[in-house]
Write an enzyme that holds these catalytic residues in place. Structure first.
Site, PDB file in Angstrom:
ATOM      1  N   ARG A   1     -17.199 -30.064  32.785  1.00 31.47           N
ATOM      2  CA  ARG A   1     -17.237 -30.440  34.273  1.00 31.47           C
ATOM      3  C   ARG A   1     -18.314 -29.587  34.863  1.00 31.47           C
ATOM      4  NH1 ARG A   1     -14.152 -27.191  37.466  1.00 31.47           N
ATOM      5  NH2 ARG A   1     -13.504 -25.378  36.149  1.00 31.47           N
TER       6      ARG A   1
ATOM      7  N   ARG B   1     -19.213 -28.048  45.176  1.00 33.25           N
ATOM      8  CA  ARG B   1     -18.617 -27.798  46.283  1.00 33.25           C
ATOM      9  C   ARG B   1     -19.367 -28.321  47.424  1.00 33.25           C
ATOM     10  NH1 ARG B   1     -18.665 -21.457  45.923  1.00 33.25           N
ATOM     11  NH2 ARG B   1     -17.126 -21.426  44.167  1.00 33.25           N
TER      12      ARG B   1
ATOM     13  N   ARG C   1     -25.551 -16.346  19.938  1.00 35.57           N
ATOM     14  CA  ARG C   1     -26.691 -16.150  20.676  1.00 35.57           C
ATOM     15  C   ARG C   1     -26.674 -14.871  21.032  1.00 35.57           C
ATOM     16  NH1 ARG C   1     -31.241 -18.589  20.617  1.00 35.57           N
ATOM     17  NH2 ARG C   1     -31.445 -18.615  22.828  1.00 35.57           N
TER      18      ARG C   1
ATOM     19  N   ARG D   1     -32.692 -14.641  33.639  1.00 33.31           N
ATOM     20  CA  ARG D   1     -32.256 -13.893  34.997  1.00 33.31           C
ATOM     21  C   ARG D   1     -32.989 -12.770  35.214  1.00 33.31           C
ATOM     22  NH1 ARG D   1     -25.374 -13.850  34.666  1.00 33.31           N
ATOM     23  NH2 ARG D   1     -25.925 -13.000  32.454  1.00 33.31           N
TER      24      ARG D   1
ATOM     25  N   GLU E   1     -33.503 -10.705  31.630  1.00 34.49           N
ATOM     26  CA  GLU E   1     -32.599 -10.961  30.760  1.00 34.49           C
ATOM     27  C   GLU E   1     -33.061 -12.196  29.731  1.00 34.49           C
ATOM     28  OE1 GLU E   1     -28.379 -11.107  31.839  1.00 34.49           O
ATOM     29  OE2 GLU E   1     -27.982 -12.870  30.472  1.00 34.49           O
TER      30      GLU E   1
ATOM     31  N   TYR F   1     -15.939 -16.620  23.565  1.00 37.71           N
ATOM     32  CA  TYR F   1     -16.248 -15.836  24.696  1.00 37.71           C
ATOM     33  C   TYR F   1     -15.056 -15.719  25.695  1.00 37.71           C
ATOM     34  CZ  TYR F   1     -18.634 -14.546  28.876  1.00 37.71           C
ATOM     35  OH  TYR F   1     -19.148 -13.721  30.146  1.00 37.71           O
TER      36      TYR F   1
ATOM     37  N   ASP G   1     -14.244 -13.725  29.465  1.00 33.04           N
ATOM     38  CA  ASP G   1     -14.582 -12.638  30.508  1.00 33.04           C
ATOM     39  C   ASP G   1     -13.654 -11.411  30.348  1.00 33.04           C
ATOM     40  OD1 ASP G   1     -16.544 -13.712  32.029  1.00 33.04           O
ATOM     41  OD2 ASP G   1     -15.094 -15.340  33.032  1.00 33.04           O
TER      42      ASP G   1
HETATM   43  C1  LIG Z   1     -24.643 -10.785  29.112  1.00 30.52           C
HETATM   44  C2  LIG Z   1     -22.975 -10.744  29.437  1.00 30.52           C
HETATM   45  C3  LIG Z   1     -22.715 -10.834  30.718  1.00 30.52           C
HETATM   46  C4  LIG Z   1     -21.229 -10.834  30.897  1.00 30.52           C
HETATM   47  N1  LIG Z   1     -20.809 -10.723  32.151  1.00 30.52           N
HETATM   48  C5  LIG Z   1     -19.534 -10.687  32.485  1.00 30.52           C
HETATM   49  C6  LIG Z   1     -19.199 -10.891  33.904  1.00 30.52           C
HETATM   50  O1  LIG Z   1     -19.774 -11.038  34.707  1.00 30.52           O
HETATM   51  N2  LIG Z   1     -17.809 -10.814  34.089  1.00 30.52           N
HETATM   52  C7  LIG Z   1     -16.841 -10.827  33.043  1.00 30.52           C
HETATM   53  O2  LIG Z   1     -15.470 -10.909  33.300  1.00 30.52           O
HETATM   54  N3  LIG Z   1     -17.250 -10.772  31.634  1.00 30.52           N
HETATM   55  C8  LIG Z   1     -18.459 -10.525  31.523  1.00 30.52           C
HETATM   56  N4  LIG Z   1     -18.881 -10.538  30.087  1.00 30.52           N
HETATM   57  C9  LIG Z   1     -17.918 -10.632  29.059  1.00 30.52           C
HETATM   58  C10 LIG Z   1     -17.714  -8.944  28.747  1.00 30.52           C
HETATM   59  O3  LIG Z   1     -18.683  -8.356  28.329  1.00 30.52           O
HETATM   60  C11 LIG Z   1     -16.320  -9.213  27.536  1.00 30.52           C
HETATM   61  O4  LIG Z   1     -15.284  -9.955  28.026  1.00 30.52           O
HETATM   62  C12 LIG Z   1     -15.998  -7.718  27.273  1.00 30.52           C
HETATM   63  O5  LIG Z   1     -16.938  -6.986  26.976  1.00 30.52           O
HETATM   64  C13 LIG Z   1     -15.345  -8.103  25.716  1.00 30.52           C
HETATM   65  O6  LIG Z   1     -14.535  -6.973  25.404  1.00 30.52           O
HETATM   66  P1  LIG Z   1     -14.075  -6.599  23.787  1.00 30.52           P
HETATM   67  O7  LIG Z   1     -13.431  -5.283  23.756  1.00 30.52           O
HETATM   68  O8  LIG Z   1     -13.599  -7.727  23.066  1.00 30.52           O
HETATM   69  O9  LIG Z   1     -15.723  -6.526  23.197  1.00 30.52           O
HETATM   70  P2  LIG Z   1     -16.915  -5.390  23.509  1.00 30.52           P
HETATM   71  O10 LIG Z   1     -16.923  -4.959  24.879  1.00 30.52           O
HETATM   72  O11 LIG Z   1     -17.876  -5.916  22.962  1.00 30.52           O
HETATM   73  O12 LIG Z   1     -16.375  -4.248  22.598  1.00 30.52           O
HETATM   74  C14 LIG Z   1     -16.430  -4.121  21.106  1.00 30.52           C
HETATM   75  C15 LIG Z   1     -16.733  -2.933  20.626  1.00 30.52           C
HETATM   76  O13 LIG Z   1     -16.558  -2.899  19.200  1.00 30.52           O
HETATM   77  C16 LIG Z   1     -17.843  -2.002  18.577  1.00 30.52           C
HETATM   78  N5  LIG Z   1     -17.598  -2.365  17.307  1.00 30.52           N
HETATM   79  C17 LIG Z   1     -18.000  -3.686  16.820  1.00 30.52           C
HETATM   80  N6  LIG Z   1     -18.055  -3.630  15.421  1.00 30.52           N
HETATM   81  C18 LIG Z   1     -17.759  -2.445  15.052  1.00 30.52           C
HETATM   82  C19 LIG Z   1     -17.477  -1.669  13.650  1.00 30.52           C
HETATM   83  N7  LIG Z   1     -17.633  -2.321  12.419  1.00 30.52           N
HETATM   84  N8  LIG Z   1     -17.368  -0.423  13.582  1.00 30.52           N
HETATM   85  C20 LIG Z   1     -17.005   0.300  14.793  1.00 30.52           C
HETATM   86  N9  LIG Z   1     -17.403  -0.120  16.175  1.00 30.52           N
HETATM   87  C21 LIG Z   1     -17.571  -1.644  15.960  1.00 30.52           C
HETATM   88  C22 LIG Z   1     -18.816  -2.677  19.274  1.00 30.52           C
HETATM   89  O14 LIG Z   1     -20.153  -1.693  19.172  1.00 30.52           O
HETATM   90  C23 LIG Z   1     -18.199  -2.572  20.837  1.00 30.52           C
HETATM   91  O15 LIG Z   1     -18.672  -1.348  21.621  1.00 30.52           O
HETATM   92  C24 LIG Z   1     -20.326 -10.538  30.062  1.00 30.52           C
HETATM   93  C25 LIG Z   1     -20.912 -10.709  28.469  1.00 30.52           C
HETATM   94  C26 LIG Z   1     -22.211 -10.806  28.395  1.00 30.52           C
HETATM   95  C27 LIG Z   1     -22.516 -10.540  26.799  1.00 30.52           C
END
Ligand SMILES: Cc1cc2nc3c(=O)[nH]c(=O)nc-3n(C[C@H](O)[C@H](O)[C@H](O)COP(=O)(O)OP(=O)(O)OC[C@H]3O[C@@H](n4cnc5c(N)ncnc54)[C@H](O)[C@@H]3O)c2cc1C
Length: 376
Positions: free
Chosen positions: A177, A181, A256, A287, A308, A356, A358
């Protein structure tokens, strides 16, 4: 090599929000935690650093937005948020439009001034293309939802750059969707709570990981010595790539990636907005962020912008967006099944779940698993 020298209760892999919240909650309950992180810093993709008094988000713009009061209250224990409201501007070949699609956009696009005129225009455009039956691809899906003008100028180029594929080759389900607005409201999100931490995101993690019961070691890759870790630690929380954990035995999950390019200027204001999307196909970036406009108290006379660039992913690049199409979803199910068989390893976060998320969703998921682990 021996790793569990202090009789840790948990090994946590990854210092992003999922791993760090788990570590904090475990320590709160008296558990000893070793947290390893392969990057040279904590905070995962939420990492920010300060430059010229400006908090720069190293992994793309992160705006915290949620309807989940529990998560909002939780994160507010560790930081104060500013009142930032995301209001994105789109630049299509030099023409500017407000996003998300709202009365301002419709006025800029067609000169219409009332909701009824805007709705009539969208209906007219949808009818004119006459797509019958179920949309076969993303292009047909988008046009059938919003009409040709908005699709061509604001969706097509951006989406094709983001995914690295033609809109006619992308599955229709990516756009289920399109929020439209019929008010003059440029707030990008519909959520009740929104903002950016006044001190940047990294300070949240410094507080989460401050306990004496948590040891943090950066620059260490779990996969380099997986078998030893598995033998030595009674319980592991793994937030890395799920296919990597299993040596890619069924094949590689696709992502990606994104490349960021920073530039500083002797100025207070370069682009006049925090985020400008470039929605044509020719501009190679999607962006441009100007960090001081994320409602920051920045030093005068300096500003930092980040472009980006979406790019194909391979194992040498950061995995950002999972490609949750049918092929990858089937592959993920196989890894998920293997993961379910490992009773002492919790797979979590965006890479562990190939999803994915947030930030608020990751916070919510981490709090849920904590409850299951400790308060069951
Ligand atoms: C470009 C972009 C923009 C975004 N904007 C928003 C936003 O505006 N608002 C929002 O709510 N969310 C946003 N997000 C999403 C947000 O980044 C994620 O929800 C969040 O970071 C995920 O947390 P996580 O702990 O799952 O993973 P991550 O934050 O990725 O943490 C995982 C960690 O594990 C480490 N790791 C991985 N494998 C290993 C290994 N083998 N050994 C040791 N360490 C390891 C990595 O290095 C990383 O530091 C965005 C994401 C991206 C990519």
């Amino acid at each position: 090599m021996k790793y569990n020298t202090k009789n840790y209760d948990y090994l946590i892999v990854g210092a992003g929000p999922y791993g760090s919240i788990f570590a904090y909650e475990a320590a709160k309950r008296g558990k000893r935690v070793l947290l390893i992180e392969k990057r040279d810093h904590i905070a995962g993709n939420m990492y920010t650093h300060k430059e010229d008094g400006i908090n720069v988000h190293d992994y793309g713009a992160h705006i915290f937005h949620t309807d989940n009061k529990e998560v909002w209250d939780y994160v507010n224990q560790f930081t104060e948020f500013n009142g930032y409201i995301n209001q994105v501007v789109a630049n299509y070949k030099g023409q500017l439009y407000n996003l998300p699609f709202n009365m301002n956009t419709f006025y800029q696009m067609w000169g219409v001034k009332t909701p009824a005129e805007a709705a009539a225009k969208i209906e007219e455009q949808k009818k004119a293309v006459g797509i019958s039956g179920a949309p076969q691809n993303l292009e047909e899906q988008a046009i059938s939802l919003i009409g040709t003008d908005i699709y061509t100028k604001l969706i097509k180029g951006y989406t094709e750059k983001q995914w690295g594929r033609k809109a006619t080759e992308l599955p229709a389900f990516i756009i289920r969707r399109l929020p439209v607005r019929y008010t003059f409201d440029n707030n990008y999100f519909n959520h009740r709570y929104q903002g950016v931490p006044v001190d940047g995101y990294t300070s949240i993690f410094e507080k989460l990981l401050a306990s004496d019961l948590i040891d943090v070691v950066t620059g260490v890759d779990f996969l380099a010595d997986k078998e030893t870790y598995l033998k030595e630690f009674p319980r592991i929380v793994y937030t890395g790539m799920i296919d990597g954990f299993f040596d890619y035995k069924y094949g590689e999950l696709e992502y990606r990636s994104v490349r960021f390019e920073n530039e500083s200027f002797d100025s207070d204001n370069q682009q006049g907005n925090a985020v400008i999307n470039y929605t044509d196909a020719e501009t190679p970036f999607t962006r441009v962020m100007e960090w001081r406009h994320f409602d920051q108290k920045a030093d005068a006379g300096r500003t930092i912008l980040t472009k980006e660039y979406p790019q194909d992913w391979d194992r040498t690049k950061e995995a950002y967006y999972p490609v949750n199409d049918e092929k990858n979803s089937e592959l993920f199910k196989k890894y998920r099944k293997e993961a379910n068989g490992l009773k002492n390893v919790i797979f979590g976060g965006r890479l562990g779940n190939y999803q994915y998320y947030d930030m608020d969703q990751v916070f919510g998921a981490a709090l849920k698993v904590v409850e299951k682990e400790f308060d069951k």
